[in-house]
Design an enzyme around this catalytic site. Structure first.
Site, PDB file in Angstrom:
ATOM      1  N   CYS A 120     -16.131   8.914   7.153  1.00  0.00           N
ATOM      2  CA  CYS A 120     -16.580   9.273   8.474  1.00  0.00           C
ATOM      3  C   CYS A 120     -15.496  10.084   8.805  1.00  0.00           C
ATOM      4  O   CYS A 120     -14.831  10.744   8.162  1.00  0.00           O
ATOM      5  CB  CYS A 120     -17.011   8.061   9.267  1.00  0.00           C
ATOM      6  SG  CYS A 120     -15.446   7.240   9.806  1.00  0.00           S
ATOM      7  N   CYS A 123     -15.800   8.899  21.770  1.00  0.00           N
ATOM      8  CA  CYS A 123     -15.909  10.129  22.485  1.00  0.00           C
ATOM      9  C   CYS A 123     -15.350  11.210  22.050  1.00  0.00           C
ATOM     10  O   CYS A 123     -15.759  12.172  21.505  1.00  0.00           O
ATOM     11  CB  CYS A 123     -15.262  10.063  24.138  1.00  0.00           C
ATOM     12  SG  CYS A 123     -15.629  11.594  24.983  1.00  0.00           S
TER      13      CYS A 123
END
Ligand SMILES: [Zn+2]
Length: 489
Positions: free
Chosen positions: A445, A294
């Site tokens: 990332c 999330c």
């Protein structure tokens, strides 16, 4: 036929939320899906060809992920839904048994202020004085005082739950205020559990609040939930969810599960009256990094309010034993396309925790990577990495480097890494020709976890060039990148 794709899986399906693929059986359908969307193979199967446990395939609201799933026949009109677990009993029209017993209800009284305060509950035939007394006698644990926890905690407090324990080890950050409406600007950097305690007291001073600034682990889980009626899972990571699930099932305490991702939510009741547990529904979480968490994936602000409010509503119904509830069912809500479904989920007789021959008999310590079967094997070379400072030095020195950004397009819009080649994780194996095995390749990332998965994926696919991970991801390197943006282009 049309197949709905949950947001967490869309990177394997060219970002589409619905695909049109034919198949007379579920097996044939899966084959055709993989033919048309080759990247999706990695989502369905692991490297040994075993089907992964974190994706469910529902046909017309029924789970078709069981043993004979492949031969289950489909019609043109079948409604098919692919649903992964997110970082979240038999229905009875008759009155269900209340979690708070009559004896305990009779021990509490409502004073005049409470009669005034809860007037709108007392007016409801299903609640009335008896129901309100049960709510007052109830003891509820809320794990996580973040986005979901904000809605759950505020509504449970407002509804008059007598004892609320809040467990959260993190502190309020500015970015939390976008969806964590329990906290305000003055709470930034304070422990969330303490901020939650203050908010509850602002609503109702007579509630007994216990604030635990702790992480749930195998060592403390059972102790933290002992003597409570109900646990509401508002956590944001799989490690907590599975540890909590195990502790609750082993201690006979039901869980109201809630999870959110981007625009989607899931709610269910686990471990209640012979209904399924989290491991029955999803035997294993997705491998670390395969789907973004999330925190990495983002969520729309009101989503947690919608899902958390449903959790609070389910919790109150369980406490009072009224209505129908989500035990044995999984509610999914998609707030972007305004779809919702209630899917049937069953207790699995093969469940390692609540099945017929359980193998998990106490809350076990495991680390998430290990749990997902992704932990480095004995002979596996660990992933090497650079810190942001080390990488900056190499770029400044002009060392030959290739930098691969494995984030999704919308994440790159927030912050670009100058000169990085963009290859989303789902396309890596197919596009490995774009890499140069003669020079060092650095993968990045948002937080440095998906990039490790990227390196391991390429190794498994046979790529042998030198690969490094950016430790901590772009979150850790943000300031350096912003300071050097012009110079590195
Ligand atoms: Zn189970």
């Amino acid at each position: 036929m049309k197949i709905f794709i949950s947001a967490t899986l869309r990177s394997f399906f060219n970002r589409e939320h619905e695909i049109d693929v034919k198949g007379k059986t579920v097996g044939e359908l899966l084959e055709n899906i993989i033919k048309e969307y080759p990247d999706s193979k990695n989502a369905f199967y692991d490297e040994t060809g075993e089907r992964r446990g974190f994706i469910k395939l529902f046909v017309d609201g029924e789970d078709r992920t069981g043993r004979d799933y492949a031969v289950y026949s489909l019609s043109e009109k079948s409604k098919v839904l692919l649903l992964p677990v997110i970082a979240g009993g038999a229905p009875s029209l008759a009155q269900t048994e209340a979690l708070v017993s009559d004896e305990r209800r009779k021990e509490v009284e409502l004073d005049n202020t409470e009669i005034e305060r809860f007037n709108k509950h007392l007016l409801l035939r299903e609640i009335g004085v008896k129901g309100q007394k049960r709510i007052k006698a109830a003891k509820v644990v809320v794990v996580g005082a973040g986005a979901l926890g904000s809605a759950v905690i505020q509504y449970l407090a407002a509804a008059g739950v007598g004892t609320i324990k809040v467990i959260d080890s993190s502190a309020v950050a500015l970015e939390d205020l976008q969806s964590q409406v329990l906290h305000s600007l003055r709470d930034v950097k304070r422990p969330k559990s303490a901020s939650a305690r203050d908010s509850i007291r602002n609503i109702n001073r007579s509630i007994e609040v216990i604030a635990e600034n702790e992480d749930i682990s195998a060592d403390n889980a059972s102790e933290l939930i002992e003597d409570f009626d109900l646990v509401v899972d508002c956590s944001d990571n799989f490690k907590t969810r599975y540890t909590l699930n195990d502790a609750c099932i082993l201690n006979g305490i039901p869980v109201v599960f809630g999870a959110i991702y981007q625009f989607e939510g899931q709610v269910s009741i686990l471990g209640h009256n012979g209904g399924p547990c989290l491991r029955c529904v999803y035997p294993s979480p997705p491998p670390a990094g395969l789907v973004p968490s999330c925190a990495e994936g983002g969520t729309i602000s009101p989503l947690a309010g919608i899902v958390g409010s449903i959790q609070a509503n389910e919790a109150l119904k369980l406490i009072m034993g009224i209505g129908e509830h989500l035990s044995g069912k999984l509610l999914t809500v998609d707030t972007l396309y305004l779809n919702s479904s209630v899917l049937n989920v069953k207790r699995s007789c093969n469940c390692p925790l609540c099945g017929d021959t359980p193998t998990i008999t106490e809350v076990e310590t495991y680390d998430y990577e290990d749990f997902c079967g992704l932990k480095a094997k004995e002979d596996e070379v660990p992933v090497e990495g650079f810190t942001p400072e080390e990488l900056a030095k190499k770029i400044d020195a002009g060392e030959p480097l290739k930098i691969i950004d494995v984030r999704e397009p919308h994440e790159r819009a927030i912050l670009r890494f100058p000169g990085a080649v963009v290859i989303p994780i789902g396309q890596l194996v197919r596009r490995q020709k774009e890499l140069d095995p003669n020079i060092d390749t650095v993968f990045l990332c948002k937080q440095g976890k998906r990039s490790i998965l990227a390196i391991n994926t390429l190794r498994e696919a046979g790529y042998t060039g030198p690969m490094y991970n950016l430790k901590g991801g772009l979150d850790a390197m943000k300031d350096i990148v912003l300071a050097n943006e012009g110079g590195w282009l």
